[in-house]
Design a protein around this motif. Structure first.
Motif, PDB file in Angstrom:
ATOM      1  N   SER A 253     -11.509 -18.272   7.077  1.00  0.00           N
ATOM      2  CA  SER A 253     -11.277 -19.700   6.156  1.00  0.00           C
ATOM      3  C   SER A 253     -13.060 -19.576   4.843  1.00  0.00           C
ATOM      4  N   LEU A 254     -13.665 -19.901   6.381  1.00  0.00           N
ATOM      5  CA  LEU A 254     -15.179 -19.683   5.551  1.00  0.00           C
ATOM      6  C   LEU A 254     -15.666 -18.359   5.030  1.00  0.00           C
ATOM      7  N   ASP A 255     -14.918 -17.486   4.776  1.00  0.00           N
ATOM      8  CA  ASP A 255     -15.439 -16.078   4.362  1.00  0.00           C
ATOM      9  C   ASP A 255     -16.417 -15.248   5.329  1.00  0.00           C
ATOM     10  N   VAL A 256     -15.610 -15.566   6.062  1.00  0.00           N
ATOM     11  CA  VAL A 256     -16.631 -14.329   7.337  1.00  0.00           C
ATOM     12  C   VAL A 256     -15.581 -13.653   8.013  1.00  0.00           C
ATOM     13  N   GLY A 257     -16.172 -12.153   7.845  1.00  0.00           N
ATOM     14  CA  GLY A 257     -15.132 -11.445   7.848  1.00  0.00           C
ATOM     15  C   GLY A 257     -14.972 -10.884   8.889  1.00  0.00           C
ATOM     16  N   GLY A 258     -13.768 -10.395   9.263  1.00  0.00           N
ATOM     17  CA  GLY A 258     -13.286  -8.962  11.041  1.00  0.00           C
ATOM     18  C   GLY A 258     -14.416  -8.723  11.580  1.00  0.00           C
ATOM     19  N   THR A 259     -14.864  -7.999  10.667  1.00  0.00           N
ATOM     20  CA  THR A 259     -15.792  -6.964  11.970  1.00  0.00           C
ATOM     21  C   THR A 259     -17.536  -7.718  11.486  1.00  0.00           C
TER      22      THR A 259
ATOM     23  N   ALA B  30     -21.598  12.457  23.998  1.00  0.00           N
ATOM     24  CA  ALA B  30     -20.185  12.609  23.494  1.00  0.00           C
ATOM     25  C   ALA B  30     -19.428  11.646  23.862  1.00  0.00           C
ATOM     26  N   TRP B  31     -19.494  11.692  25.037  1.00  0.00           N
ATOM     27  CA  TRP B  31     -18.675  10.413  25.445  1.00  0.00           C
ATOM     28  C   TRP B  31     -18.505   9.158  24.322  1.00  0.00           C
ATOM     29  N   CYS B  32     -20.179   8.543  24.815  1.00  0.00           N
ATOM     30  CA  CYS B  32     -20.206   7.168  24.081  1.00  0.00           C
ATOM     31  C   CYS B  32     -19.839   7.524  22.189  1.00  0.00           C
ATOM     32  N   ALA B  33     -19.970   8.645  21.584  1.00  0.00           N
ATOM     33  CA  ALA B  33     -19.369   8.524  20.319  1.00  0.00           C
ATOM     34  C   ALA B  33     -18.035   8.647  20.277  1.00  0.00           C
ATOM     35  N   GLY B  34     -17.525   9.313  21.126  1.00  0.00           N
ATOM     36  CA  GLY B  34     -15.798   9.141  21.348  1.00  0.00           C
ATOM     37  C   GLY B  34     -15.611   7.668  21.528  1.00  0.00           C
ATOM     38  N   ILE B  35     -15.887   7.121  22.858  1.00  0.00           N
ATOM     39  CA  ILE B  35     -15.788   6.112  23.043  1.00  0.00           C
ATOM     40  C   ILE B  35     -16.003   5.086  21.819  1.00  0.00           C
ATOM     41  N   LEU B  36     -17.127   5.437  21.104  1.00  0.00           N
ATOM     42  CA  LEU B  36     -17.271   3.773  20.541  1.00  0.00           C
ATOM     43  C   LEU B  36     -16.235   4.427  18.487  1.00  0.00           C
ATOM     44  N   LEU B  37     -16.207   5.285  18.551  1.00  0.00           N
ATOM     45  CA  LEU B  37     -15.517   5.541  17.316  1.00  0.00           C
ATOM     46  C   LEU B  37     -13.924   5.468  17.747  1.00  0.00           C
ATOM     47  N   VAL B  38     -13.094   5.515  17.858  1.00  0.00           N
ATOM     48  CA  VAL B  38     -12.112   4.862  19.100  1.00  0.00           C
ATOM     49  C   VAL B  38     -11.768   3.053  19.186  1.00  0.00           C
ATOM     50  N   ALA B  39     -12.982   2.735  19.780  1.00  0.00           N
ATOM     51  CA  ALA B  39     -12.995   0.994  20.348  1.00  0.00           C
ATOM     52  C   ALA B  39     -13.404   0.628  18.898  1.00  0.00           C
ATOM     53  N   VAL B  40     -13.791   1.134  17.803  1.00  0.00           N
ATOM     54  CA  VAL B  40     -13.808   0.448  16.441  1.00  0.00           C
ATOM     55  C   VAL B  40     -12.942   0.286  16.045  1.00  0.00           C
ATOM     56  N   GLY B  41     -12.645   1.653  15.687  1.00  0.00           N
ATOM     57  CA  GLY B  41     -11.117   2.054  15.570  1.00  0.00           C
ATOM     58  C   GLY B  41     -10.063   0.824  15.401  1.00  0.00           C
ATOM     59  N   VAL B  42      -9.420   0.955  16.552  1.00  0.00           N
ATOM     60  CA  VAL B  42      -8.609   0.071  18.053  1.00  0.00           C
ATOM     61  C   VAL B  42      -9.148  -1.552  17.810  1.00  0.00           C
ATOM     62  N   SER B  43     -10.194  -2.052  17.730  1.00  0.00           N
ATOM     63  CA  SER B  43     -10.606  -3.081  16.784  1.00  0.00           C
ATOM     64  C   SER B  43     -10.330  -3.739  15.714  1.00  0.00           C
ATOM     65  N   GLY B  44     -10.247  -2.807  15.168  1.00  0.00           N
ATOM     66  CA  GLY B  44     -10.347  -2.983  14.166  1.00  0.00           C
ATOM     67  C   GLY B  44      -8.837  -3.378  13.227  1.00  0.00           C
TER      68      GLY B  44
END
Length: 267
Positions: free
Chosen positions: A108-114, A245-259
């Motif tokens: 409500s204070l215009d703070v985004g989910g990200t 490669a593992w770190c990048a894969g986990i990060l990309l999936v986690a950020v996408g799923v979190s969003g």
């Protein structure tokens, strides 16, 4: 000319506001963590206690084949164990925000989910850096003697930071997915499990043969082997690239799923 300047300002303003919101959310998460003394103490001291137990109680009975003291073998794995415990607090804090209605108030204070999620992740990173320094300090006191070159030390620090960032975002996704803080806290047991069937405490070759496939091909093992080689000035082969490669894969999936989870739960 003025129209161009106005357009540029309008374009950069949202980015600047998002960055400011993220910094504010980070500060909030750090303050909340500092008030939860029991959780902070556990996340800091449990990896240290495990390291001391394995070095002094079990280290003499474990043949690593490395020739050096057992503490030098076990410290890289304990650093990842430390990161796992620290990131579990992110899952709990995200879940508590979702259940407590704080997110609705922030939106409500215009703070985004990200900004909200990134604040939790940044706070987790700060906590993990502090706990990593503590573990390294204790390790040095009990005989750990790393011998990295400057590039190797920087590479080890960067790889550990990448792993912390990836699992912190994964913890945020777990916090959004679970229904209670207690369930979210179970993320620490998942991370703890991954460190045991790996090269954290003993060589994988000493494990039962049916476990080798999983132990060699899970994300924790290449990170540990990379840190061990970089810190002890030993050959690392392709392990750092596999670990990244593992770190990048986990990060990309986690950020996408979190969003996606955040949008679904706040719709």
């Amino acid at each position: 000319m003025s129209d161009t300047a106005t357009s540029d300002t309008a374009t950069t303003a949202p980015a600047g506001r998002a960055l400011n919101n993220t910094l504010v959310m980070t500060g909030r998460s750090i303050r909340l963590s500092s008030r939860n003394v029991d959780a902070v103490f556990t996340s800091l001291m449990l990896p240290v206690m495990l390291m001391l137990i394995f070095v002094y109680l079990f280290g003499g009975a474990i043949d690593t084949g490395a020739g050096g003291p057992y503490v030098s073998y076990v410290v890289p794995g304990v650093l990842l164990l430390c990161a796992g415990f620290g990131s579990s607090g992110t899952a709990v804090s995200v879940n508590e925000d979702m259940k407590g209605g704080i997110v609705d108030r922030l939106r409500s204070l215009d703070v985004g989910g990200t900004a909200i999620l990134a604040g939790h992740v940044a706070s987790s990173t700060v906590r993990n850096v502090v706990s990593t320094v503590l573990v390294l300090g204790v390790a040095l006191l009990i005989g750990f003697r790393p011998t990295p070159t400057l590039p190797a030390a920087l590479a080890a620090a960067g790889l550990l930071l990448a792993f912390i960032l990836a699992i912190s975002w994964l913890a945020a996704a777990v916090g959004l997915l679970t229904k209670s803080p207690e369930a979210a806290g179970s993320f620490s047991f998942f991370m703890m499990f991954l460190t045991y069937p790996s090269s954290t405490f003993a060589p994988i070759a000493a494990m039962p043969s049916w476990l080798h496939g999983f132990a060699y091909n899970q994300p924790v093992t290449p990170v540990i082997e990379s840190l061990r080689g970089l810190l002890l000035n030993e050959p690392v082969g392709s392990d750092p690239w596999v670990a990244l490669a593992w770190c990048a894969g986990i990060l990309l999936v986690a950020v996408g799923v979190s969003g996606r989870l955040f949008r679904n739960r706040t719709a």
